[in-house]
Design an enzyme around this catalytic site. Structure first.
Site, mmCIF file in Angstrom:
data_model
loop_
_atom_site.group_PDB
_atom_site.id
_atom_site.type_symbol
_atom_site.label_atom_id
_atom_site.label_comp_id
_atom_site.label_asym_id
_atom_site.label_seq_id
_atom_site.Cartn_x
_atom_site.Cartn_y
_atom_site.Cartn_z
ATOM 1 N N ASP A 170 141.538 16.726 -52.193
ATOM 2 C CA ASP A 170 142.548 17.509 -52.902
ATOM 3 C C ASP A 170 142.698 17.135 -54.377
ATOM 4 O O ASP A 170 143.523 17.714 -55.072
ATOM 5 C CB ASP A 170 143.906 17.370 -52.200
ATOM 6 C CG ASP A 170 144.450 15.952 -52.294
ATOM 7 O OD1 ASP A 170 143.740 15.060 -52.805
ATOM 8 O OD2 ASP A 170 145.582 15.729 -51.861
ATOM 9 N N TYR A 264 139.616 10.050 -61.341
ATOM 10 C CA TYR A 264 139.090 8.813 -60.741
ATOM 11 C C TYR A 264 137.992 8.152 -61.575
ATOM 12 O O TYR A 264 137.690 6.976 -61.364
ATOM 13 C CB TYR A 264 138.581 9.078 -59.322
ATOM 14 C CG TYR A 264 139.691 9.086 -58.293
ATOM 15 C CD1 TYR A 264 140.184 7.897 -57.772
ATOM 16 C CD2 TYR A 264 140.262 10.272 -57.855
ATOM 17 C CE1 TYR A 264 141.213 7.893 -56.835
ATOM 18 C CE2 TYR A 264 141.287 10.275 -56.919
ATOM 19 C CZ TYR A 264 141.759 9.080 -56.411
ATOM 20 O OH TYR A 264 142.770 9.069 -55.488
#
Ligand code: NAD
Ligand code: G6P
Ligand code: MN
Length: 441
Positions: A170, A264
């Site tokens: 997600d 990330y």
């Protein structure tokens, strides 16, 4: 319309109530007969189940709910398994984060050594659930978002090549919602995106509205100043650690001005900064235990004690509606365009064919049909090759019970400065993961 039976694996997850509420909100598009909860921690799951039962009786009495630790009961006669297990729970997430930090290395749930350690635990748990599903509901599909999705996806590609498992994340969806809000769109669904990479390791290369207008310049302009941060006080940004992550995207984007990065990537591109800004005694696992876990379980206990869900603060996880989009795509052959983690097989033409990559796919009743990406630039390709090596070596280490290969996986991670540090971390991780990892030879 057919009514579907769903099994939620990891029924005791903090996300279960929000996902059930989201499913109830979508019953018109995706009718449900029965929701089954499965967890290997019956006590944890029971609190969630008892509260959700009250909630369902009040809001959708036609939907049946049952909770079990018996795989036969939980996986028999289902159409979809939604899997969000966390093998080792938050206690082990805490170890994944704190052990590397003690060695001056990024301590993160899915990136670097923490992700590798979590991967070594998750593979067993996810394979077990696939096997249950295939035994008791051979036609079902598993929609997996158990982490670390990159390593889990590689493990299932290799060890269960014919299984009907779809791996999804997600994070791109969450970031796209922020992007949309930053340029004044009402929803991410107004955007059509091109994106490529590995899970928690990718880049947007093109974003347009439905008429074909290029939205990249406006989004990039915002990111150059603020990262993905919004001024709308979005739910995720209320948490300081997520708010920092969205702001940090500015520095991550600066390295490649034409693309927009997954948040990330900061762990791989700014590991020194991340370590310096981590509290070695109080990591994200501690925040989540004190925050989301405490909140969800307290709310559930309140519902149980009062015998009603009226006034509960548990809310719909609208964010998770992509799971319904995915289930609908399979069930009704919608061919919706979605980012999925799939085997490359030439979609990125200059990248390893067997790598599990995250790219746009058209999803229908046969599963995902990957769209062609073409050639990717040297910077991204080189980073991805190193990271895919980490993920593949981890799965090989798991399969062959090889200490040597796991040491190589850690050594190869951009987050770790040397083979010496990799070995020190590995030896601590082995100790902490006794009973969860296969024995390494
Ligand atoms: P949680 O610890 O609250 O819930 C996980 C549940 O899984 C626990 O109840 C635990 O008992 C259960 N479990 C552990 N091992 C099991 C096994 N072998 N069989 C059955 N059940 C098992 O964790 P959470 O924070 O709610 O997260 C759940 C999972 O969802 C994690 O893997 C997390 O990383 C993942 N997640 C993924 C995404 C994504 O984008 N892919 C987004 C959010 C969360
Ligand atoms: C995003 C990622 C997930 C990850 C989660 C962690 O949603 O896509 O893969 O599990 O963040 O969130 P948390 O609140 O548990 O730190
Ligand atoms: Mn994710």
């Amino acid at each position: 319309m057919k009514k579907f039976n769903i099994s939620i694996a990891g029924g005791g997850s903090t996300f279960t109530p929000g996902i059930i509420l989201m499913l109830l909100d979508h019953l018109e598009d995706f009718p449900i007969d029965t929701i089954k909860l499965y967890d290997n921690d019956g006590e944890r799951q029971q609190t969630i189940a008892d509260a959700c039962e009250i909630l369902l009786k009040e809001r959708a009495p036609e939907v049946k709910l049952l909770a079990s630790t018996d795989p036969k009961v939980a996986f028999e006669n289902v159409d979809f398994v939604m899997a969000h297990i966390r093998v080792g729970k938050y206690a082990m997430r805490e170890q994944d984060e704190k052990i590397p930090l003690r060695h001056g290395v990024v301590g993160q749930e899915t990136c670097g050594p923490g992700g590798i350690a979590y991967g070594m635990r998750s593979i067993t748990g996810v394979l077990e659930i696939i096997d249950y599903m295939e035994k008791y509901s051979p036609d079902a599909w598993m929609l997996n978002y158990s982490n670390p999705a990159a390593i889990v996806a590689e493990a299932t590609r290799k060890l269960r090549p014919n299984s009907k498992i779809l791996n999804i994340c997600d994070m791109p969806i969450g970031i796209e919602e922020l992007m949309a809000s930053n340029i004044g769109l009402s929803s991410r669904k107004e955007m059509v995106v091109k994106y490529y990479g590995l899970n928690h390791f990718g880049w947007w290369t093109d974003i347009r509205d439905k008429s074909g207008k290029d939205l990249m310049p406006e989004i990039i302009k915002h990111v150059e100043q603020h990262g993905y941060a919004t001024d709308t006080g979005s739910d995720m940004e209320k948490e300081a650690s997520w708010s920092d992550t969205f702001k940090k995207a500015r520095d991550v984007q600066a390295i490649d001005k034409d693309t927009l990065p997954n948040t990330y990537l900061k762990y791989y591109l700014y590991p020194d900064y991340e370590v310096a800004h981590s509290n070695k005694e109080y990591t994200r696992a501690n925040e989540v235990m004190a925050g989301r876990e405490k909140f969800v379980f307290t709310e559930c206990e309140n519902i149980i004690n009062k015998g009603t869900a009226e006034g509960t603060e548990l809310t719909i996880d609208e964010h998770a509606s992509y799971i319904v989009d995915l289930a609908r795509a399979i069930a009704f052959n919608t061919k919706e365009r979605m980012l999925m983690i799939v085997e490359n097989k030439g979609a990125i033409s200059n990248f390893e064919p067997t790598a599990m990559v995250e790219i746009p796919c058209l999803v229908g009743s046969e599963g995902p049909e990957p769209l062609s990406v073409g050639e990717i630039p040297r910077f991204q390709k080189s980073l991805m090759e190193q990271q895919v090596g980490v993920e593949k070596l981890t799965v090989e280490a798991y399969e062959e019970q090889s200490y040597q290969k796991l040491w190589q996986a850690l050594t190869l991670s951009r987050t770790i400065p040397s083979a010496k540090v990799a070995k020190d971390i590995l030896d601590d991780l082995i100790e902490a993961n006794k009973g969860y990892w296969p024995d390494l030879k």
